[in-house]
Design a protein around this motif. Sequence first.
Motif, PDB file in Angstrom:
ATOM      1  N   ASN A 102      66.688   4.929  36.931  1.00 26.46           N
ATOM      2  CA  ASN A 102      65.289   4.551  37.159  1.00 26.46           C
ATOM      3  C   ASN A 102      64.356   5.751  37.303  1.00 26.46           C
ATOM      4  N   ARG A 103      64.827   6.933  36.915  1.00 25.45           N
ATOM      5  CA  ARG A 103      63.988   8.124  36.972  1.00 25.45           C
ATOM      6  C   ARG A 103      63.234   8.261  35.662  1.00 25.45           C
ATOM      7  N   SER A 104      62.021   8.723  35.742  1.00 19.88           N
ATOM      8  CA  SER A 104      61.269   9.051  34.540  1.00 19.88           C
ATOM      9  C   SER A 104      61.972  10.196  33.825  1.00 19.88           C
ATOM     10  N   THR A 105      62.074  10.095  32.513  1.00 17.69           N
ATOM     11  CA  THR A 105      62.750  11.138  31.741  1.00 17.69           C
ATOM     12  C   THR A 105      62.126  12.500  32.005  1.00 17.69           C
ATOM     13  N   ARG A 106      60.823  12.530  32.129  1.00 14.91           N
ATOM     14  CA  ARG A 106      60.121  13.790  32.320  1.00 14.91           C
ATOM     15  C   ARG A 106      60.320  14.364  33.719  1.00 14.91           C
ATOM     16  N   SER A 107      60.821  13.533  34.632  1.00 10.88           N
ATOM     17  CA  SER A 107      60.995  14.012  36.003  1.00 10.88           C
ATOM     18  C   SER A 107      62.305  14.768  36.191  1.00 10.88           C
TER      19      SER A 107
ATOM     20  N   GLU B 273      80.652  11.936  40.206  1.00  6.09           N
ATOM     21  CA  GLU B 273      79.885  11.618  39.002  1.00  6.09           C
ATOM     22  C   GLU B 273      79.007  10.391  39.233  1.00  6.09           C
ATOM     23  N   SER B 274      79.577   9.366  39.867  1.00  8.47           N
ATOM     24  CA  SER B 274      78.830   8.137  40.126  1.00  8.47           C
ATOM     25  C   SER B 274      77.641   8.395  41.040  1.00  8.47           C
ATOM     26  N   THR B 275      77.863   9.235  42.034  1.00  6.24           N
ATOM     27  CA  THR B 275      76.775   9.573  42.972  1.00  6.24           C
ATOM     28  C   THR B 275      75.634  10.257  42.231  1.00  6.24           C
ATOM     29  N   PHE B 276      75.993  11.190  41.344  1.00  8.35           N
ATOM     30  CA  PHE B 276      74.954  11.887  40.586  1.00  8.35           C
ATOM     31  C   PHE B 276      74.204  10.930  39.662  1.00  8.35           C
ATOM     32  N   LEU B 277      74.939  10.066  38.954  1.00 10.04           N
ATOM     33  CA  LEU B 277      74.291   9.115  38.057  1.00 10.04           C
ATOM     34  C   LEU B 277      73.321   8.218  38.812  1.00 10.04           C
ATOM     35  N   ASN B 278      73.679   7.850  40.015  1.00  7.00           N
ATOM     36  CA  ASN B 278      72.793   7.001  40.816  1.00  7.00           C
ATOM     37  C   ASN B 278      71.475   7.703  41.149  1.00  7.00           C
ATOM     38  N   THR B 279      71.503   9.036  41.200  1.00  2.91           N
ATOM     39  CA  THR B 279      70.276   9.774  41.525  1.00  2.91           C
ATOM     40  C   THR B 279      69.323   9.848  40.329  1.00  2.91           C
ATOM     41  N   VAL B 280      69.834   9.607  39.119  1.00  2.32           N
ATOM     42  CA  VAL B 280      68.961   9.697  37.937  1.00  2.32           C
ATOM     43  C   VAL B 280      68.631   8.322  37.346  1.00  2.32           C
TER      44      VAL B 280
ATOM     45  N   VAL C 179      70.214   5.636  31.090  1.00  2.26           N
ATOM     46  CA  VAL C 179      69.626   6.878  31.592  1.00  2.26           C
ATOM     47  C   VAL C 179      69.137   7.675  30.387  1.00  2.26           C
ATOM     48  N   THR C 180      67.839   7.960  30.338  1.00  2.00           N
ATOM     49  CA  THR C 180      67.297   8.703  29.210  1.00  2.00           C
ATOM     50  C   THR C 180      67.085  10.168  29.576  1.00  2.00           C
ATOM     51  N   VAL C 181      67.303  11.031  28.585  1.00  2.00           N
ATOM     52  CA  VAL C 181      67.129  12.462  28.787  1.00  2.00           C
ATOM     53  C   VAL C 181      66.717  13.075  27.447  1.00  2.00           C
ATOM     54  N   GLY C 182      65.879  14.098  27.507  1.00  2.00           N
ATOM     55  CA  GLY C 182      65.469  14.800  26.300  1.00  2.00           C
ATOM     56  C   GLY C 182      65.939  16.242  26.344  1.00  2.00           C
ATOM     57  N   TYR C 183      66.425  16.743  25.194  1.00  2.00           N
ATOM     58  CA  TYR C 183      66.896  18.128  25.134  1.00  2.00           C
ATOM     59  C   TYR C 183      66.086  18.978  24.159  1.00  2.00           C
TER      60      TYR C 183
ATOM     61  N   GLY D 272      68.139  21.649  35.571  1.00  2.00           N
ATOM     62  CA  GLY D 272      69.487  21.579  36.128  1.00  2.00           C
ATOM     63  C   GLY D 272      70.099  20.202  35.987  1.00  2.00           C
ATOM     64  N   GLU D 273      69.299  19.171  36.201  1.00  2.00           N
ATOM     65  CA  GLU D 273      69.807  17.806  36.064  1.00  2.00           C
ATOM     66  C   GLU D 273      70.134  17.489  34.611  1.00  2.00           C
ATOM     67  N   ARG D 274      69.299  17.958  33.693  1.00  2.00           N
ATOM     68  CA  ARG D 274      69.590  17.739  32.277  1.00  2.00           C
ATOM     69  C   ARG D 274      70.898  18.401  31.885  1.00  2.00           C
ATOM     70  N   GLU D 275      71.106  19.601  32.381  1.00  2.00           N
ATOM     71  CA  GLU D 275      72.337  20.318  32.051  1.00  2.00           C
ATOM     72  C   GLU D 275      73.554  19.650  32.683  1.00  2.00           C
ATOM     73  N   GLN D 276      73.377  19.096  33.876  1.00  2.00           N
ATOM     74  CA  GLN D 276      74.495  18.409  34.528  1.00  2.00           C
ATOM     75  C   GLN D 276      74.865  17.161  33.756  1.00  2.00           C
ATOM     76  N   ILE D 277      73.865  16.440  33.242  1.00  4.49           N
ATOM     77  CA  ILE D 277      74.135  15.263  32.420  1.00  4.49           C
ATOM     78  C   ILE D 277      74.900  15.684  31.169  1.00  4.49           C
ATOM     79  N   ALA D 278      74.474  16.780  30.543  1.00  9.68           N
ATOM     80  CA  ALA D 278      75.141  17.270  29.329  1.00  9.68           C
ATOM     81  C   ALA D 278      76.579  17.674  29.615  1.00  9.68           C
ATOM     82  N   GLU D 279      76.806  18.284  30.770  1.00 11.40           N
ATOM     83  CA  GLU D 279      78.150  18.714  31.143  1.00 11.40           C
ATOM     84  C   GLU D 279      79.073  17.513  31.336  1.00 11.40           C
TER      85      GLU D 279
END
Length: 212
Positions: free
Chosen positions: A73-78, A64-71, A177-181, A82-89
């Motif tokens: 400082n990422r632009s929300t639109r980027s 989980e920590s590894t995945f969070l590190n990949t998102v 970490v920001t995300v839009g659904y 699949g990444e949005r769904e993984q965050i939701a999961e």
Amino acid sequence: MTRFNKSFALAVTLSAILSMTAGLAMAGDGNVSTNQILDALKPKPVTRGLSAGPQVDPAVQAKESTFLNTVRNRSTRSLSTGEREQIAELAATKPKIDLEIQFDYNSADIAKTSVPSVQALGKALSDPSLKGSTFVVAGHTDAVGTEAYNQGLSERRADTIKKYLVQNYGLTGTDLVTVGYGKTKLKDAANGADPINRRVQVVNMDTKTASK
């Protein structure tokens, strides 16, 4: 009863009714307190090994920590679908709170009536008890409008909340970490246009382990 006493009694009754009405209006304005947010976001104590209570798998936590590190400082639109769904999961099992933060119509500007909730959020996320946590700020819209438009609007609104928290409460951008659904995760799917669907969900993604 004299005319004076009747008038006085009526005035007292009206005053009580007005006070109750004001209280109901404040209670129903959708804003929450700092303590309410803190209670919702505080991680539940977890243990390693065979001790009683919720347990955490170190391997899963590391993944989980590894995945969070990949998102970070990422632009929300980027973020990909699949990444949005993984965050939701991941968020599904974490401490979270839905905030009825309203924005100006067709805008990412925070409505004045919702500023107290955003301020309460800033105070809560700055609290020492949540220090070191990573938070997901997820924007959601209602079902009115196209999927593409709502997706973009939810992303801009999540980014607005992050910007407000960083600028006004000194929070670190990498910890948010920001995300839009958009309209893909309606709170009330049977009533897509209901304002309850327009919300900002905040999730504490860190599960702090208790040494036992």
